[in-house]
Design a protein around this motif. Structure first.
Motif, PDB file in Angstrom:
ATOM      1  N   PRO A  30       0.838  -1.199   0.000  1.00  0.00           N
ATOM      2  CA  PRO A  30       0.000   0.000   0.000  1.00  0.00           C
ATOM      3  C   PRO A  30       0.875   1.251   0.000  1.00  0.00           C
ATOM      4  O   PRO A  30       1.965   1.256   0.558  1.00  0.00           O
ATOM      5  N   VAL A  31       0.377   2.292  -0.641  1.00  0.00           N
ATOM      6  CA  VAL A  31       1.087   3.569  -0.685  1.00  0.00           C
ATOM      7  C   VAL A  31       0.586   4.414   0.479  1.00  0.00           C
ATOM      8  O   VAL A  31      -0.626   4.536   0.694  1.00  0.00           O
ATOM      9  N   ALA A  32       1.514   4.963   1.237  1.00  0.00           N
ATOM     10  CA  ALA A  32       1.151   5.812   2.377  1.00  0.00           C
ATOM     11  C   ALA A  32       0.426   7.058   1.876  1.00  0.00           C
ATOM     12  O   ALA A  32       0.827   7.653   0.878  1.00  0.00           O
ATOM     13  N   ASN A  33      -0.639   7.442   2.582  1.00  0.00           N
ATOM     14  CA  ASN A  33      -1.364   8.654   2.181  1.00  0.00           C
ATOM     15  C   ASN A  33      -0.627   9.889   2.695  1.00  0.00           C
ATOM     16  O   ASN A  33       0.317   9.800   3.471  1.00  0.00           O
ATOM     17  N   ARG A  34      -1.063  11.060   2.265  1.00  0.00           N
ATOM     18  CA  ARG A  34      -0.396  12.307   2.612  1.00  0.00           C
ATOM     19  C   ARG A  34      -0.344  12.527   4.123  1.00  0.00           C
ATOM     20  O   ARG A  34       0.674  12.960   4.662  1.00  0.00           O
ATOM     21  N   ALA A  35      -1.411  12.185   4.834  1.00  0.00           N
ATOM     22  CA  ALA A  35      -1.417  12.361   6.284  1.00  0.00           C
ATOM     23  C   ALA A  35      -0.352  11.487   6.941  1.00  0.00           C
ATOM     24  O   ALA A  35       0.345  11.922   7.859  1.00  0.00           O
ATOM     25  N   ARG A  36      -0.213  10.262   6.462  1.00  0.00           N
ATOM     26  CA  ARG A  36       0.800   9.348   7.002  1.00  0.00           C
ATOM     27  C   ARG A  36       2.205   9.884   6.711  1.00  0.00           C
ATOM     28  O   ARG A  36       3.081   9.830   7.566  1.00  0.00           O
ATOM     29  N   LEU A  37       2.421  10.388   5.506  1.00  0.00           N
ATOM     30  CA  LEU A  37       3.732  10.939   5.145  1.00  0.00           C
ATOM     31  C   LEU A  37       4.082  12.141   6.026  1.00  0.00           C
ATOM     32  O   LEU A  37       5.219  12.288   6.465  1.00  0.00           O
ATOM     33  N   HIS A  38       3.094  13.001   6.309  1.00  0.00           N
ATOM     34  CA  HIS A  38       3.341  14.140   7.191  1.00  0.00           C
ATOM     35  C   HIS A  38       3.666  13.674   8.605  1.00  0.00           C
ATOM     36  O   HIS A  38       4.537  14.248   9.265  1.00  0.00           O
ATOM     37  N   ALA A  39       2.983  12.637   9.075  1.00  0.00           N
ATOM     38  CA  ALA A  39       3.272  12.111  10.413  1.00  0.00           C
ATOM     39  C   ALA A  39       4.694  11.566  10.487  1.00  0.00           C
ATOM     40  O   ALA A  39       5.412  11.801  11.460  1.00  0.00           O
ATOM     41  N   ILE A  40       5.114  10.854   9.462  1.00  0.00           N
ATOM     42  CA  ILE A  40       6.477  10.316   9.409  1.00  0.00           C
ATOM     43  C   ILE A  40       7.491  11.454   9.370  1.00  0.00           C
ATOM     44  O   ILE A  40       8.492  11.436  10.081  1.00  0.00           O
ATOM     45  N   ALA A  41       7.216  12.467   8.546  1.00  0.00           N
ATOM     46  CA  ALA A  41       8.120  13.614   8.450  1.00  0.00           C
ATOM     47  C   ALA A  41       8.245  14.319   9.799  1.00  0.00           C
ATOM     48  O   ALA A  41       9.336  14.737  10.188  1.00  0.00           O
ATOM     49  N   SER A  42       7.139  14.435  10.536  1.00  0.00           N
ATOM     50  CA  SER A  42       7.169  15.086  11.847  1.00  0.00           C
ATOM     51  C   SER A  42       8.038  14.311  12.837  1.00  0.00           C
ATOM     52  O   SER A  42       8.827  14.894  13.571  1.00  0.00           O
ATOM     53  N   VAL A  43       7.888  13.000  12.844  1.00  0.00           N
ATOM     54  CA  VAL A  43       8.693  12.167  13.739  1.00  0.00           C
ATOM     55  C   VAL A  43      10.169  12.303  13.396  1.00  0.00           C
ATOM     56  O   VAL A  43      11.020  12.475  14.271  1.00  0.00           O
ATOM     57  N   LEU A  44      10.483  12.231  12.105  1.00  0.00           N
ATOM     58  CA  LEU A  44      11.884  12.356  11.686  1.00  0.00           C
ATOM     59  C   LEU A  44      12.435  13.740  12.006  1.00  0.00           C
ATOM     60  O   LEU A  44      13.578  13.870  12.433  1.00  0.00           O
ATOM     61  N   HIS A  45      11.626  14.753  11.793  1.00  0.00           N
ATOM     62  CA  HIS A  45      12.081  16.114  12.083  1.00  0.00           C
ATOM     63  C   HIS A  45      12.364  16.289  13.574  1.00  0.00           C
ATOM     64  O   HIS A  45      13.373  16.866  13.958  1.00  0.00           O
ATOM     65  N   ARG A  46      11.458  15.762  14.417  1.00  0.00           N
ATOM     66  CA  ARG A  46      11.653  15.875  15.870  1.00  0.00           C
ATOM     67  C   ARG A  46      12.911  15.143  16.324  1.00  0.00           C
ATOM     68  O   ARG A  46      13.560  15.536  17.278  1.00  0.00           O
ATOM     69  N   SER A  47      13.255  14.069  15.647  1.00  0.00           N
ATOM     70  CA  SER A  47      14.453  13.332  16.045  1.00  0.00           C
ATOM     71  C   SER A  47      15.708  13.861  15.355  1.00  0.00           C
ATOM     72  O   SER A  47      16.780  13.297  15.496  1.00  0.00           O
ATOM     73  N   ASN A  48      15.551  14.946  14.593  1.00  0.00           N
ATOM     74  CA  ASN A  48      16.678  15.594  13.904  1.00  0.00           C
ATOM     75  C   ASN A  48      17.409  14.676  12.930  1.00  0.00           C
ATOM     76  O   ASN A  48      18.585  14.870  12.662  1.00  0.00           O
ATOM     77  N   GLN A  49      16.710  13.664  12.399  1.00  0.00           N
ATOM     78  CA  GLN A  49      17.345  12.766  11.450  1.00  0.00           C
ATOM     79  C   GLN A  49      17.233  13.291  10.027  1.00  0.00           C
ATOM     80  O   GLN A  49      18.145  13.154   9.236  1.00  0.00           O
ATOM     81  N   LEU A  50      16.082  13.892   9.714  1.00  0.00           N
ATOM     82  CA  LEU A  50      15.828  14.263   8.330  1.00  0.00           C
ATOM     83  C   LEU A  50      14.658  15.228   8.288  1.00  0.00           C
ATOM     84  O   LEU A  50      13.710  15.088   9.048  1.00  0.00           O
TER      85      LEU A  50
END
Length: 89
Positions: free
Chosen positions: A63-83
């Motif tokens: 399955p392809v992640a929807n836009r909301a899921r992609l934003h959630a992933i981006a937020s987690v990565l941003h908070r952890s300063n990885q990407l």
């Protein structure tokens, strides 16, 4: 590949692995802490597509992640300063 030992927290290294399917791999791990000595089996599985492959395998259907899921992933990565990812571009 390595993971964390659930018992002592040391690094556990892959000793062997095999593919069960094109998206599922069985791995055997051994803890690097000689006092602990835990060995265990784990499964690794591809769950969803975040960015499509340029050479897709016709036998793999994820399955392809929807836009909301992609934003959630981006937020987690941003908070952890990885990407930092921008999906609105």
């Amino acid at each position: 590949m390595a993971t964390k030992c659930a018992h002592c927290g040391f690094t556990a290294n892959t000793r062997s692995s095999r593919y069960l399917t094109e998206i599922t791999q069985e791995e055997y791990f051994q803890c690097s802490n000689p006092v602990c000595g835990h060995t265990f089996r784990a499964l690794r599985e591809h769950l969803e597509t975040l960015s499509p492959s340029a050479i897709p395998n016709p036998h793999v259907h994820l399955p392809v992640a929807n836009r909301a899921r992609l934003h959630a992933i981006a937020s987690v990565l941003h908070r952890s300063n990885q990407l930092t990812l921008d999906f609105d571009s």
